[in-house]
Enzyme design. Structure first.
Site, PDB file in Angstrom:
ATOM      1  N   SER A   1      -0.911  13.085 -10.244  1.00 43.98           N
ATOM      2  CA  SER A   1      -0.503  14.486 -10.081  1.00 43.98           C
ATOM      3  C   SER A   1      -0.331  15.186 -11.423  1.00 43.98           C
ATOM      4  CB  SER A   1       0.812  14.553  -9.296  1.00 43.98           C
ATOM      5  OG  SER A   1       0.675  13.851  -8.097  1.00 43.98           O
TER       6      SER A   1
HETATM    7  C1  LIG Z   1      -1.164  12.518  -5.245  1.00 41.94           C
HETATM    8  S1  LIG Z   1      -1.410  10.817  -5.046  1.00 41.94           S
HETATM    9  C2  LIG Z   1       0.099  10.153  -5.681  1.00 41.94           C
HETATM   10  C3  LIG Z   1       0.266  10.222  -7.168  1.00 41.94           C
HETATM   11  C4  LIG Z   1       1.121   9.063  -7.679  1.00 41.94           C
HETATM   12  N1  LIG Z   1       2.485   9.172  -7.293  1.00 41.94           N
HETATM   13  C5  LIG Z   1       0.965   8.819  -9.170  1.00 41.94           C
HETATM   14  O1  LIG Z   1       1.974   8.719  -9.889  1.00 41.94           O
HETATM   15  O2  LIG Z   1      -0.180   8.677  -9.609  1.00 41.94           O
HETATM   16  C6  LIG Z   1      -1.147  10.523  -3.314  1.00 41.94           C
HETATM   17  C7  LIG Z   1      -1.463   9.101  -2.906  1.00 41.94           C
HETATM   18  O3  LIG Z   1      -0.931   8.899  -1.591  1.00 41.94           O
HETATM   19  C8  LIG Z   1      -1.779   7.975  -0.939  1.00 41.94           C
HETATM   20  N2  LIG Z   1      -1.510   8.023   0.511  1.00 41.94           N
HETATM   21  C9  LIG Z   1      -2.015   8.888   1.433  1.00 41.94           C
HETATM   22  N3  LIG Z   1      -1.531   8.592   2.655  1.00 41.94           N
HETATM   23  C10 LIG Z   1      -0.714   7.519   2.512  1.00 41.94           C
HETATM   24  C11 LIG Z   1       0.048   6.746   3.417  1.00 41.94           C
HETATM   25  N4  LIG Z   1       0.090   7.024   4.728  1.00 41.94           N
HETATM   26  N5  LIG Z   1       0.767   5.701   2.916  1.00 41.94           N
HETATM   27  C12 LIG Z   1       0.722   5.400   1.578  1.00 41.94           C
HETATM   28  N6  LIG Z   1       0.013   6.107   0.684  1.00 41.94           N
HETATM   29  C13 LIG Z   1      -0.705   7.145   1.146  1.00 41.94           C
HETATM   30  C14 LIG Z   1      -3.160   8.452  -1.347  1.00 41.94           C
HETATM   31  O4  LIG Z   1      -4.128   7.449  -1.137  1.00 41.94           O
HETATM   32  C15 LIG Z   1      -2.946   8.824  -2.806  1.00 41.94           C
HETATM   33  O5  LIG Z   1      -3.294   7.763  -3.649  1.00 41.94           O
END
Ligand SMILES: C[S@@+](CC[C@H](N)C(=O)[O-])C[C@H]1O[C@@H](n2cnc3c(N)ncnc32)[C@H](O)[C@@H]1O
Length: 391
Positions: free
Chosen positions: A89
């Site tokens: 992000s």
């Molecule tokens: C914006 S990214 C997060 C950024 C992260 N916190 C970082 O520091 O890089 C959102 C992530 O949530 C994951 N995601 C989506 N749905 C999810 C779920 N149901 N459970 C776990 N992770 C999920 C996506 O695959 C993605 O990698």
């Protein structure tokens, strides 16, 4: 001095310009977790405009440092429609979220959406050795790569899971829970894993064009919002993904196919300007769309091929619809939906044109009987019901 140091510090200054002073502990955690250590590859446009994967190695690190320390998100993975579904992000947003969560030594934290592990690594420092960060990622390959990076850096107090955070059975409860992915609902397992008086930083999606970043506190039998602002995150995948609530093309709706030749009323309706460029269109309608998404159960947002947006109300059971498009308000079937949207515009003006962030929200588990009073709107989801209010 390491080659990235100047980039690391310049980015911190930029973030401070955006959000003001940062707590010293967060600043320290940021400086101890250089962002490039958490990015081994990302998607970028090549000179022909095509998306390609850039692998970051020791040999090319210097070339990519400006991108890795830019104050923007970097995409890791896209779905078949070309939409980004995983990213690291935007630094300003990440540090702002950490400020809101008010992490303390010894706390147990859950993060939904590990992706790069950068945020988890900063949180791990903030809770210290007596605390722990649990973080879950639904993309298996990414989860495995991140696990390796965290191990290589010798971080002990992060527990990484590979799975769907919305259905995972957590064996412990948490003082803080943070979504780094946008969800239309708060899954039951998340709600019940949050300690009483605990904080949940939630990226709550609605049918409008933006997500709401809401800080909730758990009290007795519900969650109450303490702060609410606008944000935009990649959408939740897995069992609680609700793609049917995302903006779709108007042509994909059955009611449109039934009523499109039955226009009953039309008037010029200017929404702020007469530009039709997608970006301007997007900005000029975002306030009213967020409002209608909360207050009108039949609200729908539509997207065109070119990325422009327009909206309307689809009242299936009354065989009535209205759309606002190209500076025209057009009713189909009968006039019911047309008059309904005009009444909604009047309330929007009367209430001072509030955006979604002007609303307070309470989230109750589905079993509770909740009635919306004046200037309150109840939105039902699978596990929770959201009572939005404005005063
Ligand atoms: C914006 S990214 C997060 C950024 C992260 N916190 C970082 O520091 O890089 C959102 C992530 O949530 C994951 N995601 C989506 N749905 C999810 C779920 N149901 N459970 C776990 N992770 C999920 C996506 O695959 C993605 O990698």
């Amino acid at each position: 001095m390491p080659i990235y140091q100047e980039y690391l510090e310049t980015l911190l200054d930029k973030v401070k310009q955006n959000i003001g002073e940062i707590a010293p502990a967060i600043e320290k955690a940021y400086l101890n977790a250089p962002r490039h250590l958490f990015i081994d590859a990302f998607l970028d446009q090549n000179p022909d405009g095509e998306m390609t994967e850039i692998k970051v190695t020791n040999d090319n690190l210097e070339e990519y440092l400006p991108k890795l320390y830019n104050d923007g998100a970097l995409c890791f993975e896209r779905n078949e429609e070309g939409r980004c579904i995983s990213s690291i992000s935007q630094p300003t947003l990440v540090l702002m979220m950490l400020q809101k969560l008010d992490l303390q030594e010894g706390q147990k934290i859950l993060e939904i959406g590990t992706a790069s592990g950068w945020n988890a690594a900063m949180m791990a420092q903030l809770v210290g050795e007596s605390g722990a960060v649990y973080s879950i990622e639904i993309l298996s390959d990414l989860a495995t790569r991140t696990k390796t990076k965290i191990e290589q850096q010798g971080i002990q107090n992060i527990h990484l899971f590979d799975g769907d955070g919305a259905i995972q059975a957590y064996q412990t409860s948490f003082d803080r829970i943070m979504f780094t992915v946008g969800s239309y609902d708060i899954p039951q397992n998340i709600y019940s894993s949050l300690n009483e008086e605990g904080l949940l930083l939630m990226v709550l999606k609605n049918r409008g064009p933006f997500d709401s970043l809401i800080l909730f506190k758990k009290t007795q039998n519900y969650l109450e919002s303490i702060e609410n602002s606008i944000c935009g995150f990649v959408p939740l995948q897995g069992a609680y993904a609700m793609k049917e609530l995302d903006g779709r093309k108007l042509e994909d709706w059955g009611i449109w196919q039934r009523l499109k030749d039955k226009e009953v009323i039309r008037q010029d309706f200017w929404w702020g300007s007469n530009y039709d460029k997608p970006r301007i269109n997007y900005l000029k309608i975002s306030g009213i769309c967020s409002f209608l998404a909360i207050t009108e159960p039949h609200f729908q947002l539509f997207k065109t091929e070119k990325g422009a947006m327009f909206f309307g109300l689809l009242e299936e059971e009354k065989d009535s619809m209205v759309i606002w498009k190209d500076n025209q308000l057009i009713g189909y079937g009968n006039e019911q939906a047309f008059h309904q949207i005009k009444a909604a515009f009047e309330s929007y003006l009367r209430l001072g044109m509030p955006s979604a962030s002007c609303f307070k929200v309470k989230a109750y588990p589905k079993g509770e009987v909740i009635q919306a009073q004046e200037n309150e709107w109840l939105i039902q989801r699978k596990d929770m019901q959201f009572l939005w209010s404005i005063s």
